[in-house]
Design a protein around this motif. Structure first.
Motif, PDB file in Angstrom:
ATOM      1  N   ASP A 134      -3.400   5.186   0.657  1.00 32.97           N
ATOM      2  CA  ASP A 134      -4.758   5.519   1.068  1.00 32.97           C
ATOM      3  C   ASP A 134      -5.336   4.506   2.046  1.00 32.97           C
ATOM      4  O   ASP A 134      -6.290   4.785   2.757  1.00 32.97           O
ATOM      5  N   THR A 135      -4.768   3.307   2.053  1.00 32.55           N
ATOM      6  CA  THR A 135      -5.301   2.259   2.919  1.00 32.55           C
ATOM      7  C   THR A 135      -4.854   2.482   4.365  1.00 32.55           C
ATOM      8  O   THR A 135      -3.685   2.753   4.619  1.00 32.55           O
TER       9      THR A 135
ATOM     10  N   TYR B 170       0.816  -1.210   0.000  1.00 33.14           N
ATOM     11  CA  TYR B 170       0.000   0.000   0.000  1.00 33.14           C
ATOM     12  C   TYR B 170       0.852   1.263   0.000  1.00 33.14           C
ATOM     13  O   TYR B 170       0.358   2.356   0.187  1.00 33.14           O
TER      14      TYR B 170
END
Lengths: 179, 198
Positions: B142-143, B121
């Motif tokens: 973004d995670t 990620y």
């Protein structure tokens, strides 16, 4: 008695990265051979190989160490290969599925006997049904796909395939069933 | 153990990959909850995998294991000492040895150890304040990433990225980064760092 691969998978479950290396070294040759047999494409098999060990690492906490680690990894390999086939929406040529059931001349282990028994039991089924069982396992065909290939109604195929699986288990000495 | 015929068929269908959607979900749940059913599925898996395993081994590509390790654990970073292991560095900067060493010394002066972890990620920076006993993680992706501490018998959930986490941690502890939050029984690691206090 816990086999070495099972022991190492248990170590993987504790997060021991070196155990993943050992499991890989003990099993990757056989796993890669299974992937090549099912996928018939080296590049696909190489992609699938990585997925097998990623899944094994993540699934290790749920592994029962009293079971065969080699069979567990081989099952993951088969399932990953079938997922690849299905996602690519293609099927390998179907001329030699029975050849993919391993050659008994390669080994004299207990699994040799199991393999011979499996072929024997498949031969007790009607040829079309035996072929369908093998295609489902080695090509990942669904009930609908088998029905389409044979031009038979889905429910008919579902019924005789289920019956075939029960016969196979009974022939191979699986547990009895209740009513 | 005796199973009903319906359950035996369901076990065979699950092992053969014939189930889809809700039927597959139901069978997977049954497998987790019912040992006899799990045994029946395993019987098929072991029998069928044994049948395809008796083939000569093939040589796997030499780089495959490294690819697997990267997919699971992220790439390792060269440190100021030039060893291939996680070491404290500051601000996610990976560069010239002199820069790293300066950053490391500054980090030590502030009682913090900082670890840059590459995950699927994006890059994550884990900061451990050794005096306050707090951990903080910042992710470039973004995670939302979560921190877990690896223990002898599993994993303890510590908290999510962005929060200042106070936890009983010490040098030698292995911190796992995962997209899995506190409801997960077992997190899927996307990166990890071993805390060092040098």
């Amino acid at each position: 008695m816990i086999d070495q691969v099972s022991h190492e998978i248990s170590r993987m479950a504790t997060g021991e990265r070196a155990a993943l290396d050992r499991v890989y070294r003990m099993t990757s040759g056989k796993v890669f051979a299974i992937l090549l047999r099912i996928l018939r494409d080296r590049a696909d098999a190489e992609d699938a190989l990585q997925n097998v060990y990623v899944k094994a690492w993540r699934g290790a906490p749920r592994f029962d160490p009293s079971r065969s680690g080699e069979a567990w990894i081989a099952t993951i390999a088969r399932n990953v290969a079938i997922d690849h086939l299905r996602s690519a929406r293609r099927h390998v040529p179907d001329s030699d599925e029975m050849d993919q059931i391993a050659d008994p001349s390669q080994t004299s282990s207990d699994q040799w006997q199991m393999r011979k028994d499996l072929l024997h039991c498949l031969e007790t089924l009607p040829a079309e049904q035996a072929r369908a069982v093998v295609q489902v396992y080695l090509q990942g065909l669904s009930y609908q796909e088998v029905a389409d290939i044979l031009g038979s109604p889905l429910n008919t195929v579902r019924t005789w395939l289920r019956r075939s699986l029960l016969k196979l288990r009974s022939c191979l000495g699986g547990d009895d069933v209740t009513e | 153990m005796l199973l009903s015929e319906e359950r035996q068929i369901l076990a065979a269908e699950l092992a053969m990959g014939l189930l889809e959607g809700p039927d597959e979900t139901r069978a997977e749940r049954l497998r987790r909850e019912d040992r006899a059913f799990d045994d029946a599925v395993w019987w098929w898996e072991e029998t069928l995998s044994g049948a395809i395993s008796q083939i000569p081994a093939a040589s796997a590509p030499p780089q495959a294991l490294a690819g697997i390790q990267t997919a699971l654990f992220g790439k390792e970073v060269k440190t100021a000492q030039g060893k291939l292991k996680w070491k404290p560095i500051v601000g996610g900067i990976v560069g010239v040895k002199a820069v790293l060493l300066s950053a490391y010394l500054l980090s030590r002066a502030l009682n913090t150890e900082t670890y840059v972890v590459e995950t699927r990620y994006g890059e994550a920076t884990v900061t451990w304040n050794t005096r306050a006993g707090t951990l903080q993680v910042k992710s470039s992706g973004d995670t939302t990433l979560h921190l877990w501490k690896q223990t002898a018998d599993g994993f303890n959930y510590l908290g999510a990225a962005g929060a200042r986490i106070t936890a009983a941690i010490a040098a030698g502890d292995v911190i796992i980064l995962s997209a899995d939050g506190p409801l997960a029984k077992v997190p899927e690691p996307v990166g990890r760092a071993t805390l060092t206090d040098e």
